[in-house]
Design a protein around this motif. Structure first.
Motif, PDB file in Angstrom:
ATOM      1  N   PRO A   1       0.802  -1.224   0.000  1.00 48.46           N
ATOM      2  CA  PRO A   1       0.000   0.000   0.000  1.00 48.46           C
ATOM      3  C   PRO A   1       0.835   1.274   0.000  1.00 48.46           C
ATOM      4  O   PRO A   1       0.310   2.360  -0.220  1.00 48.46           O
TER       5      PRO A   1
ATOM      6  N   TYR B   1      -2.211   0.470  -5.813  1.00 50.35           N
ATOM      7  CA  TYR B   1      -2.542  -0.679  -4.959  1.00 50.35           C
ATOM      8  C   TYR B   1      -4.044  -0.931  -4.980  1.00 50.35           C
ATOM      9  O   TYR B   1      -4.851  -0.014  -4.778  1.00 50.35           O
TER      10      TYR B   1
ATOM     11  N   PRO C   1      -5.508  -1.116   2.024  1.00 56.79           N
ATOM     12  CA  PRO C   1      -4.912   0.105   1.476  1.00 56.79           C
ATOM     13  C   PRO C   1      -4.318   0.985   2.571  1.00 56.79           C
ATOM     14  O   PRO C   1      -4.553   0.792   3.771  1.00 56.79           O
TER      15      PRO C   1
END
Length: 675
Positions: free
Chosen positions: A336, A355, A360
């Motif tokens: 992330p 990503y 995330p």
């Protein structure tokens, strides 16, 4: 006071246990002057800090004393604690190894499954959401490159390692990745690619198959750096006093997508600036990336030496800390976050916009600073320049940390400190030193057992560890974490004192450890006192480099106090430490019966059965008198206790666990930076 809010100090005493100390800043009586001065400095900094920059709320700043060296997890530099810490932030993969030894999967990246036992067959399926930070999908080429590097099957020489684990010697004109894995060495056949799946077949079973193979460096970037004559020349590493001859720049070998490779003149193009992290760079468009990834696949499948020589050279050098503009592998990751800067002060990572996985980024930017001493870390935390600090755990640092307002102080345990005995250096515990005895082996074994039985582990916990970690207790863990719960064994039973000084003088035990570490020094002090009561004269060994002496000078020590860290291949690592002639067997321990147990253990693919084998081996080691676990080393993490309303403009960090540098994978520690 400006820029800060009066808050409470939360002290985390152990895993999950917290106590709150409210209100005003406290100072403890009897603290040495330097600690009081440090606390005053922290107070002053907290009262004079300026209002935070508006962008500060999206930027989290962490400090530690773990410098980053490499993103390449297959190298010694990439396995250093600081590198493990950064890799856990910016990389995602099929699996992660938790601090308790369990293996967790990330299905948004892909799946790993055992599909057959005879022979052991493992299938990797890459998820559509697995993407590099330059927007290029993760492909089987990335796994094939890592198999080529870690299996050792394509290496033309067995590279020599220096004392620091770095490669030495001239490897410029041979295929030499030099990173053979104890697990993948048993997978001699090139993995089979079928669409998004890669199937690995092992010649013999391995216990660590869950974590044996994963994505590491981007094949499309490594392929271009190694094989494209128009690519900027990949920089050579600058040798340091601790390094031998290292990789040299690419010699301009180019491979066409069909796999044919020809030499070409090396271009002298200047290195171009790295693209902004999280964006798709011009030079790695989809078609170009696919072409270079396919060139890597072809080179591995056809074992094309002309392409493999530069590929191995670039792989060895890629991912090193330095100017990210000069090494695109530093800014091409799967997690992330993606690196934007790496220098002597630390690293800076930004949100990876490409990503698409399940976890995330929760912040726009993460900075890891390594330029502050322990008390300076706390001063910066009090001034809201830091959000999380992981300073070395010492008495003065802990007092200064608990003296701060508005922070959460977490203490815990890291690697298990163990006493190991040297059995092959010609000293007291070596059978060769008792050649005149009726049974030299029995004489040495009796002395080993007597010495270890003299160790007062409870006193070590009370006086060396407990003052820094309230919940510390005696540990019976011989192996580092290799499963859901580290197998533990009982301590050796009390033994009769040795017969006393012989004709050659007193029974002297030379103990090697890092005396610069206050905890280890305190434990050794206890060994001196306890040993004297049991008939041993314990003498600390003073050397400039204890780690080097541990590996290379067995004749200089009889016992060593060392931390047992988690291994990236936990079962194989444990076996290598204790098997006769094992790669990390520093004690010269040899036991044919134990070797048979360890051989069966490393070939046991069932996790529960493997845990039983580890317990059996650990019990044998304690019974033999080879090792005695004492306690886990104390660690400290301090984080800002904020909320979004009263601390507007500053990032809110919640539930930051204690940082354990001895972990082989620190992805789990960064969970608080993900959503």
């Amino acid at each position: 006071m400006t820029g800060t809010t009066a808050r409470r100090t939360t002290v985390a005493r152990g895993a999950g246990e917290r106590a709150t100390v409210g209100g005003r800043r406290r100072r403890r009586g009897g603290v040495v002057a330097v600690v009081v001065a440090a606390s005053l400095a922290v107070t002053t900094a907290a009262c004079t800090s300026t209002p935070p920059d508006p962008a500060r709320a999206g930027t989290v700043v962490v400090s530690s004393d773990l410098p980053f060296a490499s993103l390449n997890g297959g190298t010694a530099a990439g396995r250093a604690p600081g590198s493990v810490l950064v890799r856990g932030l910016v990389q995602s993969g099929f699996t992660t190894l938790a601090d308790d030894g369990t293996v967790d999967g990330d299905e948004s990246f892909g799946t790993v499954e055992k599909v057959a036992d005879a022979p052991l067959t493992v299938r990797y399926t890459i998820a559509p959401t697995a993407t590099w930070s330059d927007g290029v999908p993760v492909t089987p080429a990335d796994l094939l490159l890592e198999w080529a590097a870690r299996s050792g099957q394509l290496d033309e020489v067995v590279p020599e390692l220096g004392a620091d684990g770095e490669l030495v010697g001239n490897l410029g004109d041979v295929v030499a990745f030099g990173a053979t894995s104890a697990a993948l060495a048993h997978a001699s056949a090139v993995p089979v690619v079928d669409g998004a799946t890669v199937t690995v077949v092992y010649d013999s079973p391995v216990a660590d198959w869950h974590v044996a193979l994963d994505v590491n460096l981007p094949a499309h970037v490594v392929g271009r750096l190694a094989l494209d004559p128009e690519a900027p020349q990949f920089p050579a590493l600058t040798p340091t006093p601790s390094q031998g001859v290292t990789a040299t720049p690419s010699q301009g070998v180019t491979a066409a997508p069909s796999g044919s490779a020809t030499t070409a003149a090396t271009t002298s193009a200047d290195a171009t600036a790295a693209p902004s992290p999280g964006t798709t760079p011009r030079e790695t468009d989809a078609a170009g990336a696919a072409r270079w990834a396919e060139a890597v696949v072809t080179a591995v499948q056809q074992q094309d030496r002309a392409a493999l020589v530069p590929l191995s050279r670039v792989w060895r050098a890629a991912g090193r800390a330095g100017d990210v503009a000069a090494d695109p592998t530093l800014t091409t990751t799967t997690g992330p976050y993606v690196l934007a800067r790496a220098d002597g002060d630390g690293i800076e990572a930004v949100r990876n916009e490409a990503y698409t996985g399940d976890r995330p980024a929760a912040f726009d930017r993460v900075r890891v600073r390594t330029d502050l001493d322990p008390l300076a870390q706390l001063e910066a935390l009090a001034a809201d320049e830091l959000d999380v600090a992981a300073p070395v755990s010492t008495a003065d640092v802990l007092v200064a940390a608990t003296d701060l307002d508005g922070v959460t102080v977490s203490t815990g345990g890291d690697a298990v400190l163990q006493v190991v005995l040297q059995e092959a250096g010609g000293g007291l515990f070596d059978p060769a030193a008792h050649a005149s005895a009726p049974d030299p082996a029995a004489a040495a074994a009796g002395l080993r057992t007597a010495f270890l039985a003299s160790v007062r582990r409870d006193e070590a916990v009370r006086h060396a560890v407990g003052m820094l970690w309230r919940d510390a207790e005696v540990s019976d863990v011989v192996a580092a974490q290799v499963g859901p719960q580290a197998p533990a064994v009982g301590a050796p039973t009390a033994a009769d004192p040795p017969d006393g000084p012989g004709d050659d003088g007193p029974l002297t035990v030379r103990v090697l450890t890092n005396l610069g570490d206050p905890t280890r020094a305190a434990v050794v002090g206890g060994l001196v006192d306890a040993g004297a009561a049991a008939g041993f004269t314990v003498v600390p060994v003073e050397v400039d480099d204890p780690a080097l002496a541990l590996r290379t000078a067995p004749q200089d020590w009889d016992a060593a106090l060392v931390p047992a860290a988690q291994e990236d291949l936990p079962v194989a690592g444990f076996a290598a430490r204790w098997r006769t002639g094992g790669a990390t067997n520093v004690t010269g321990h040899t036991d044919p019966a134990l070797d048979a147990v360890l051989d069966a253990l490393v070939a046991q693919p069932d996790p529960q059965a493997a845990a039983q084998g580890v317990t059996q081996a650990a019990e044998a080691l304690v019974t033999w008198g080879a090792v005695l676990p004492v306690a886990r080393t104390p660690v400290l993490t301090v984080s800002a206790a904020r909320d979004g309303e009263s601390d507007d403009g500053l990032p809110v960090v919640a539930s930051v666990p204690v940082l354990t540098p001895a972990a082989a994978d620190l992805t789990w520690w960064w969970g608080w930076t993900r959503r």
